[in-house]
Design an enzyme around this catalytic site. Structure first.
Site, PDB file in Angstrom:
ATOM      1  N   TYR A 137       0.825  -1.203   0.000  1.00  0.00           N
ATOM      2  CA  TYR A 137       0.000   0.000   0.000  1.00  0.00           C
ATOM      3  C   TYR A 137       0.862   1.258   0.000  1.00  0.00           C
ATOM      4  O   TYR A 137       0.464   2.291  -0.553  1.00  0.00           O
ATOM      5  CB  TYR A 137      -0.949  -0.005   1.201  1.00  0.00           C
TER       6      TYR A 137
ATOM      7  N   GLU B 299      -7.961  -7.540   5.406  1.00  0.00           N
ATOM      8  CA  GLU B 299      -7.062  -8.546   4.831  1.00  0.00           C
ATOM      9  C   GLU B 299      -6.263  -9.270   5.920  1.00  0.00           C
ATOM     10  O   GLU B 299      -6.088 -10.495   5.855  1.00  0.00           O
ATOM     11  CB  GLU B 299      -6.136  -7.878   3.817  1.00  0.00           C
TER      12      GLU B 299
END
Length: 399
Positions: free
Chosen positions: A98, A140
């Site tokens: 990310y 996640e």
């Protein structure tokens, strides 16, 4: 939740960002892959990149998430986040990735929007990004913990113990864990990622629904060969059809997917087209094992009876259910096929149980059309669930 100051800034700049978001995502991917070519080679779907579908989905997701934050500040778009998070978990996406995405996405935003990106604008959209990213990371990490995967290492070696030709372009692969351990549990309707090494050394990943019921020592995936000459689309399905046979090994992820059948007493409507029948077969197999007594209406559309993969199983499993009924539509049917079941799926004269929960899988135009018919017939929009493989261009624009 966005800060009050950022809400106003995002609301004011959302039209400009939304108008340029396709250009932004196009430049983002070019910058990302220039800096990290291994991501295109071994993680991202090269077919979706070539077609532009992934760029459209990312653009739509960003715009939809930002719009939700400013229009409904107290409500998080959990449906969109869950769908994305399950796909990410099946790919083994980790927190550090990310940061990489953030770097190249914001460079693209600045380059496309130029002087419009003031410090206040950059801070507001940075807040949007990290709200979305941190929400996804949290989901996640929970999914990884449930699967017993450490740092996103969800991969496991499986051996092909049988291969069955279903149609000219569809094959079923039955698999068992190479390590001899137990197969992980899953919910009917979920999928696994399959990672293969191609001739050019790329390790490409695709998702395939599990076409069996939970509980057995083996797993089955049913794969349709995607024929797309001159493009990377279908390169994994073609590799599986051409090179993977009994005795070969495949690398699979743990099962994921947020659109899964839960044990329910509600009437069910299972709708599919083409290879979208695979999750429905898993659901039907599961329901027959449970001795499910409630109404189950099975609806499927295909090109011809010969193209209808697992057709015999589709019929046999439905017939085992005390209140199961099946209706099939074919574009080019056999000579004696009823006229009202020829062509596109039309639910006008199909009896549907009241208060039903519907599950859909197939091409997006098909699912949009059927969803509209189901709503017209009185099925609540919130009780209609769908599964799509590849970039979810529907959800991204619905929010």
């Amino acid at each position: 939740m966005l800060s009050e100051k950022s809400v106003e800034t995002v609301r004011a700049t959302l039209p400009a960002v939304s108008g340029a978001v396709t250009e932004i995502t196009d430049l983002f991917y070019r910058k990302l892959f220039a800096a990290h070519p291994e991501l295109l080679r071994d993680l991202f779907n090269r077919g979706n990149q070539a077609s532009g579908a992934q760029k459209q989905a990312l653009a739509g997701s960003i715009a939809a998430f930002a719009t939700a934050l400013v229009e409904h500040p107290g409500v998080r778009p959990d449906a969109m986040l869950a769908r994305i998070a399950h796909k990410h978990a099946s790919l083994g996406i980790t927190r550090d990735q990310y940061e990489i995405v953030h770097t190249h996405l914001f460079r693209a935003i600045v380059e496309i929007l130029g002087d419009a990106v003031t410090e206040a604008v950059a801070q507001a959209w940075d807040e949007v990004y990290w709200l979305m990213a941190n929400a996804l990371i949290a989901i996640e990490e929970r999914l990884y913990a449930e699967a017993g995967a450490v740092d996103g290492d969800t991969w496991r070696a499986w051996e092909v113990v049988a291969r069955t030709r279903e149609t000219a372009d569809v094959a079923t692969f039955r698999l068992r864990p190479v390590d001899g351990g137990d197969a992980p549990g899953f919910c009917p309707g979920q999928y696994v990622s399959v990672r293969v090494e191609l001739a050019d050394g790329a390790r490409q990943i695709r998702q395939y629904s599990l076409s069996c019921a939970p509980g057995s020592a083996t797993r089955t995936i049913t794969v349709k060969r995607v024929r797309a000459a001159g493009a990377p689309e279908g390169e994994v399905s073609n590799h599986l059809h051409a090179h993977v046979h009994e005795g070969h090994r495949l690398t699979l992820s743990a099962p994921y997917g947020d659109i899964a059948l839960t044990d329910t007493d509600a009437p069910l409507v299972l709708v599919s087209a083409g290879i979208g029948c695979t999750p429905m077969l898993s659901m039907l197999d599961h329901l027959t094992g449970l001795g499910h007594a409630g109404p189950v209406t099975v609806l499927h559309a295909d090109r011809t009876p010969g193209d209808h993969a697992l057709r015999a199983d589709h019929l046999a499993l439905t017939a085992k259910l005390p209140a199961g009924t099946a209706h099939f539509w074919y574009e080019s049917p056999d000579a004696e096929w009823p006229a009202d079941r020829t062509g596109r799926m039309d639910l006008t004269d199909v009896s549907l149980p009241p208060a039903a929960h519907a599950y859909l899988c197939g091409p997006l135009p098909f699912m949009r059309a059927v969803r509209g018919q189901l709503i017209e017939r009185g099925i609540a929009a919130g009780d209609i669930h769908y599964e799509v493989f590849g970039p979810d261009l529907w959800l991204a624009h619905e929010g």
